[in-house]
Motif scaffolding. Structure first.
Motif, PDB file in Angstrom:
ATOM      1  N   PHE A   1       7.640 -33.869 -47.815  1.00 56.85           N
ATOM      2  CA  PHE A   1       9.149 -34.083 -47.360  1.00 56.85           C
ATOM      3  C   PHE A   1       9.520 -35.507 -47.477  1.00 56.85           C
ATOM      4  CE2 PHE A   1      12.900 -34.305 -45.014  1.00 56.85           C
ATOM      5  CZ  PHE A   1      13.932 -33.698 -45.846  1.00 56.85           C
ATOM      6  N   PHE A   2       8.546 -36.385 -46.390  1.00 57.04           N
ATOM      7  CA  PHE A   2       8.592 -37.747 -46.417  1.00 57.04           C
ATOM      8  C   PHE A   2       8.448 -38.329 -47.667  1.00 57.04           C
ATOM      9  CE2 PHE A   2       8.687 -39.356 -41.984  1.00 57.04           C
ATOM     10  CZ  PHE A   2       8.490 -38.300 -41.202  1.00 57.04           C
ATOM     11  N   SER A   3       7.455 -38.194 -48.420  1.00 55.27           N
ATOM     12  CA  SER A   3       7.310 -38.672 -49.756  1.00 55.27           C
ATOM     13  C   SER A   3       8.482 -38.579 -50.796  1.00 55.27           C
ATOM     14  CB  SER A   3       5.908 -38.066 -50.329  1.00 55.27           C
ATOM     15  OG  SER A   3       4.693 -38.281 -49.532  1.00 55.27           O
ATOM     16  N   ASN A   4       9.234 -37.601 -50.742  1.00 53.65           N
ATOM     17  CA  ASN A   4      10.435 -37.323 -51.486  1.00 53.65           C
ATOM     18  C   ASN A   4      11.531 -38.217 -51.275  1.00 53.65           C
ATOM     19  OD1 ASN A   4       9.169 -35.117 -52.506  1.00 53.65           O
ATOM     20  ND2 ASN A   4      10.507 -33.373 -51.402  1.00 53.65           N
ATOM     21  N   TYR A   5      11.323 -38.940 -50.054  1.00 52.99           N
ATOM     22  CA  TYR A   5      12.511 -39.998 -49.591  1.00 52.99           C
ATOM     23  C   TYR A   5      11.806 -41.238 -49.296  1.00 52.99           C
ATOM     24  CZ  TYR A   5      15.091 -35.666 -49.517  1.00 52.99           C
ATOM     25  OH  TYR A   5      15.706 -34.476 -50.238  1.00 52.99           O
ATOM     26  N   MET A   6      10.627 -41.670 -49.501  1.00 50.80           N
ATOM     27  CA  MET A   6      10.193 -42.972 -49.303  1.00 50.80           C
ATOM     28  C   MET A   6      10.698 -44.018 -50.092  1.00 50.80           C
ATOM     29  SD  MET A   6       7.859 -42.469 -47.008  1.00 50.80           S
ATOM     30  CE  MET A   6       6.849 -44.265 -47.089  1.00 50.80           C
ATOM     31  N   GLU A   7      11.364 -43.912 -51.154  1.00 51.26           N
ATOM     32  CA  GLU A   7      11.780 -44.943 -52.044  1.00 51.26           C
ATOM     33  C   GLU A   7      13.361 -44.767 -51.681  1.00 51.26           C
ATOM     34  OE1 GLU A   7       9.853 -47.208 -53.175  1.00 51.26           O
ATOM     35  OE2 GLU A   7       8.047 -46.082 -52.141  1.00 51.26           O
ATOM     36  N   ASP A   8      13.784 -43.735 -51.198  1.00 54.34           N
ATOM     37  CA  ASP A   8      15.321 -43.755 -51.204  1.00 54.34           C
ATOM     38  C   ASP A   8      15.940 -44.688 -50.111  1.00 54.34           C
ATOM     39  OD1 ASP A   8      17.920 -42.897 -50.705  1.00 54.34           O
ATOM     40  OD2 ASP A   8      17.475 -40.788 -51.299  1.00 54.34           O
TER      41      ASP A   8
END
Length: 176
Positions: free
Chosen positions: A28-35
């Motif tokens: 879940f964290f990885s999905n939004y790391m670049e957001d």
């Protein structure tokens, strides 16, 4: 012979499935790391060990030494937050990604515009992860604190530190 070959395949599939379930929060964290809409914080186990060691070694009061030892039990903190998203949608997405049977709910506060939930993952009588999910119309926060804690440890962290999420934890009726 085919049966003998199928057994290791099924065992490997089960192991990979368990590993994937344990990693739900990391994914879940990885999905939004670049957001760019999200603030991300990661505090490593080494940083917690250093902070706890500093407190223990430079403290004159017994409470500070005890708190230093307790902080060293923290194996990492991850925080993902945003005030630019639909917080309830993110809350539901994060909660939906969890393997529910691995987490036990400690506190759930719901009203018409917001939700906050504290969950723990226990192994062998110790809390391995304290998870906080919070969402409302315009904000979302996920906090994951990993370690080897008793509930007494968590209560002390809530009472004596400013670790994000622990103030909210301390306001609830947590186990003693």
């Amino acid at each position: 012979m085919k049966k003998i070959l199928l057994i290791p395949v099924f065992v490997l599939m089960a192991v990979f499935q368990v590993m994937a379930q344990d990693d739900a929060i990391q994914r879940f964290f990885s999905n939004y790391m670049e957001d760019d809409r999200f603030s991300r914080v990661y505090i490593s186990p080494k940083m917690m060990q250093m902070a706890g060691g500093f407190l223990k070694n430079n403290a004159e009061e017994a409470d500070s030494q005890e708190l230093g030892a307790l902080i060293q039990k923290i194996k990492g903190i991850r925080i993902l937050s945003s005030d630019e998203v639909d917080g309830m949608k993110m809350y539901n997405e994060a909660y939906g990604s969890l393997t529910k049977q691995k987490y036990e709910e400690l506190m759930d506060v719901q009203d018409k515009d917001s939700s906050i939930k504290f969950l723990v993952r226990e192994e062998n009588g110790l809390v391995k992860e304290l998870l906080m999910l919070a969402g409302d119309k315009g904000e979302f926060t996920l906090l994951s604190m990993l370690g080897n804690f008793t509930y007494e440890d968590l209560n002390m962290l809530a009472e004596k530190t400013n670790i994000p999420g622990m103030e909210e934890y301390g306001k609830g009726n947590m186990p003693q």
